[in-house]
Structures are given as C-alpha cells and as structure tokens.
Write a protein that holds these residues in place. Structure first.
Motif, PDB file in Angstrom:
ATOM      1  N   LYS A  62       0.836  -1.202   0.000  1.00 45.81           N
ATOM      2  CA  LYS A  62       0.000   0.000   0.000  1.00 45.81           C
ATOM      3  C   LYS A  62       0.873   1.255   0.000  1.00 45.81           C
ATOM      4  CE  LYS A  62      -3.627   2.316   2.569  1.00 45.81           C
ATOM      5  NZ  LYS A  62      -4.487   2.277   3.758  1.00 45.81           N
ATOM      6  N   TYR A  63       1.939   1.243   0.765  1.00 44.96           N
ATOM      7  CA  TYR A  63       2.862   2.376   0.815  1.00 44.96           C
ATOM      8  C   TYR A  63       3.459   2.652  -0.566  1.00 44.96           C
ATOM      9  CZ  TYR A  63       7.211   4.863   1.741  1.00 44.96           C
ATOM     10  OH  TYR A  63       8.255   5.757   1.691  1.00 44.96           O
ATOM     11  N   GLU A  64       3.891   1.608  -1.250  1.00 43.86           N
ATOM     12  CA  GLU A  64       4.482   1.779  -2.581  1.00 43.86           C
ATOM     13  C   GLU A  64       3.456   2.293  -3.593  1.00 43.86           C
ATOM     14  OE1 GLU A  64       7.638   1.539  -3.734  1.00 43.86           O
ATOM     15  OE2 GLU A  64       8.239   1.320  -1.642  1.00 43.86           O
ATOM     16  N   ARG A  65       2.212   1.757  -3.543  1.00 45.22           N
ATOM     17  CA  ARG A  65       1.183   2.231  -4.463  1.00 45.22           C
ATOM     18  C   ARG A  65       0.847   3.698  -4.203  1.00 45.22           C
ATOM     19  NH1 ARG A  65      -3.624  -0.013  -3.717  1.00 45.22           N
ATOM     20  NH2 ARG A  65      -3.041  -1.186  -1.888  1.00 45.22           N
ATOM     21  N   CYS A  66       0.770   4.086  -2.936  1.00 43.80           N
ATOM     22  CA  CYS A  66       0.486   5.491  -2.613  1.00 43.80           C
ATOM     23  C   CYS A  66       1.626   6.391  -3.077  1.00 43.80           C
ATOM     24  CB  CYS A  66       0.258   5.651  -1.116  1.00 43.80           C
ATOM     25  SG  CYS A  66      -1.320   4.993  -0.543  1.00 43.80           S
ATOM     26  N   LYS A  67       2.858   5.912  -2.948  1.00 43.90           N
ATOM     27  CA  LYS A  67       4.008   6.695  -3.394  1.00 43.90           C
ATOM     28  C   LYS A  67       3.963   6.899  -4.909  1.00 43.90           C
ATOM     29  CE  LYS A  67       8.239   5.055  -3.024  1.00 43.90           C
ATOM     30  NZ  LYS A  67       9.522   4.578  -2.492  1.00 43.90           N
ATOM     31  N   GLN A  68       3.612   5.846  -5.655  1.00 39.65           N
ATOM     32  CA  GLN A  68       3.514   5.967  -7.112  1.00 39.65           C
ATOM     33  C   GLN A  68       2.361   6.881  -7.508  1.00 39.65           C
ATOM     34  OE1 GLN A  68       3.169   1.975  -8.546  1.00 39.65           O
ATOM     35  NE2 GLN A  68       5.315   1.462  -8.138  1.00 39.65           N
ATOM     36  N   HIS A  69       1.232   6.763  -6.814  1.00 35.08           N
ATOM     37  CA  HIS A  69       0.080   7.605  -7.120  1.00 35.08           C
ATOM     38  C   HIS A  69       0.407   9.074  -6.843  1.00 35.08           C
ATOM     39  CE1 HIS A  69      -4.092   8.527  -7.819  1.00 35.08           C
ATOM     40  NE2 HIS A  69      -4.162   9.160  -6.656  1.00 35.08           N
ATOM     41  N   LEU A  70       1.086   9.330  -5.742  1.00 32.39           N
ATOM     42  CA  LEU A  70       1.474  10.699  -5.414  1.00 32.39           C
ATOM     43  C   LEU A  70       2.439  11.256  -6.454  1.00 32.39           C
ATOM     44  CD1 LEU A  70       1.182  12.923  -3.286  1.00 32.39           C
ATOM     45  CD2 LEU A  70       3.155  11.947  -2.131  1.00 32.39           C
ATOM     46  N   GLN A  71       3.360  10.441  -6.918  1.00 31.70           N
ATOM     47  CA  GLN A  71       4.295  10.872  -7.963  1.00 31.70           C
ATOM     48  C   GLN A  71       3.533  11.193  -9.257  1.00 31.70           C
ATOM     49  OE1 GLN A  71       7.255   7.970  -8.944  1.00 31.70           O
ATOM     50  NE2 GLN A  71       8.513   9.418 -10.064  1.00 31.70           N
ATOM     51  N   GLN A  72       2.539  10.370  -9.585  1.00 32.87           N
ATOM     52  CA  GLN A  72       1.734  10.615 -10.783  1.00 32.87           C
ATOM     53  C   GLN A  72       0.953  11.920 -10.644  1.00 32.87           C
ATOM     54  OE1 GLN A  72      -1.199   7.620 -11.492  1.00 32.87           O
ATOM     55  NE2 GLN A  72      -1.969   8.604 -13.334  1.00 32.87           N
ATOM     56  N   LEU A  73       0.381  12.173  -9.486  1.00 33.39           N
ATOM     57  CA  LEU A  73      -0.361  13.415  -9.263  1.00 33.39           C
ATOM     58  C   LEU A  73       0.559  14.629  -9.359  1.00 33.39           C
ATOM     59  CD1 LEU A  73      -2.750  12.426  -6.349  1.00 33.39           C
ATOM     60  CD2 LEU A  73      -3.330  12.796  -8.741  1.00 33.39           C
ATOM     61  N   ARG A  74       1.760  14.496  -8.826  1.00 31.82           N
ATOM     62  CA  ARG A  74       2.706  15.617  -8.909  1.00 31.82           C
ATOM     63  C   ARG A  74       3.082  15.907 -10.360  1.00 31.82           C
ATOM     64  NH1 ARG A  74       6.617  14.130  -3.850  1.00 31.82           N
ATOM     65  NH2 ARG A  74       5.347  15.169  -2.254  1.00 31.82           N
ATOM     66  N   LEU A  75       3.297  14.836 -11.157  1.00 27.09           N
ATOM     67  CA  LEU A  75       3.624  15.033 -12.568  1.00 27.09           C
ATOM     68  C   LEU A  75       2.472  15.706 -13.307  1.00 27.09           C
ATOM     69  CD1 LEU A  75       5.484  11.746 -13.539  1.00 27.09           C
ATOM     70  CD2 LEU A  75       6.409  14.057 -13.518  1.00 27.09           C
ATOM     71  N   GLU A  76       1.237  15.275 -13.048  1.00 24.78           N
ATOM     72  CA  GLU A  76       0.085  15.905 -13.685  1.00 24.78           C
ATOM     73  C   GLU A  76      -0.021  17.382 -13.289  1.00 24.78           C
ATOM     74  OE1 GLU A  76      -3.408  13.678 -12.820  1.00 24.78           O
ATOM     75  OE2 GLU A  76      -2.636  11.854 -13.745  1.00 24.78           O
TER      76      GLU A  76
END
Length: 133
Positions: A62-76
């Motif tokens: 869950k931590y890794e998925r949240c980290k990837q999702h946060l990175q995707q949101l930052r890129l957007e």
C-alpha cells in the motif's frame, strides 16, 4: 516426564549429594489439555508470525502504491502548471523572436475537458494538490 512416576526429593543446600524423599509425582495430561497446548503452540509459533508477515507485506504494498500515485499526481500538476505558463507566454501578439504567432492559444484548463487517464481518482483540482508541493 509425562505418564511416568518420578521421585520428588528435597536438598537442604547445594552441597548435599543425597536428598530427602518427599514423595512421588506423576503428570497426566488429558485430551483437552493436550489440544489446548498444541493449539497454543501452533497459534503463537506459526499462525501469528504468518499473520504479522502478511500484514507487513500488505502495508508495504500500500505504501508503494500510494508513493507511485502521489508521484503521478505531482507530474500531472507540474504538466498543468507548465501548460498554463506556456499558454500565458503565447498570449502576446508577437513571439520573443519577433515572428508573428501562428497558432491559436489553447483555452484555459478550466474550460477544456480533463484528459481521460482511465483513473477517475487522479482528476483532482490544482487547488486540492497545492498541499503536495
């Protein structure tokens, strides 16, 4: 030890090699007691460590998925900011090189439909993402 008769002796001090016979002891475990003991050993020796391991692995996933999702949101968010900056620079009648502008400016981000990324959770407003930076 189980189901055997053992002698119970008393030694007054460590220096005595011969003890006094106090009595005989026999330990008998019946079926329910043995089942409870085996259940205790299996639960705390096998099941509980496995449960803890699975919980730790799920938490890490869950931590890794949240980290990837946060990175995707930052890129957007960064892409939207870059689009807004490029749009504001293209609004003038003449480009920096002195040549007339050939393309029409894009409409503001609020008036055009959001890009379909396949993930409806990623369509957050830039105001909501302000805390991420």
């Amino acid at each position: 030890l189980f189901h055997r008769r053992s002698a119970l002796c008393f030694y007054p001090s460590e220096g005595y090699s011969d003890g006094w016979l106090v009595g005989f002891v026999a330990v008998h475990m019946d079926g329910p007691d043995m089942q409870a003991f085996i259940g205790f050993v299996c639960f705390f020796g096998v099941a509980l460590p496995l449960i803890c391991l699975v919980t730790a692995l799920l938490h890490y996933n869950k931590y890794e998925r949240c980290k990837q999702h946060l990175q995707q949101l930052r890129l957007e968010y960064q892409r939207e900011q870059l689009e807004q900056e490029m749009q504001s620079r293209n609004l003038g009648p003449v480009l920096a090189s002195g040549a007339p502008r050939l393309s029409q400016p894009r409409p503001p981000a609020a008036s055009r439909p959001p890009a379909n990324t396949g993930n409806s959770r990623s369509l957050l407003s830039t105001h909501a993402l302000g805390f991420l930076m």
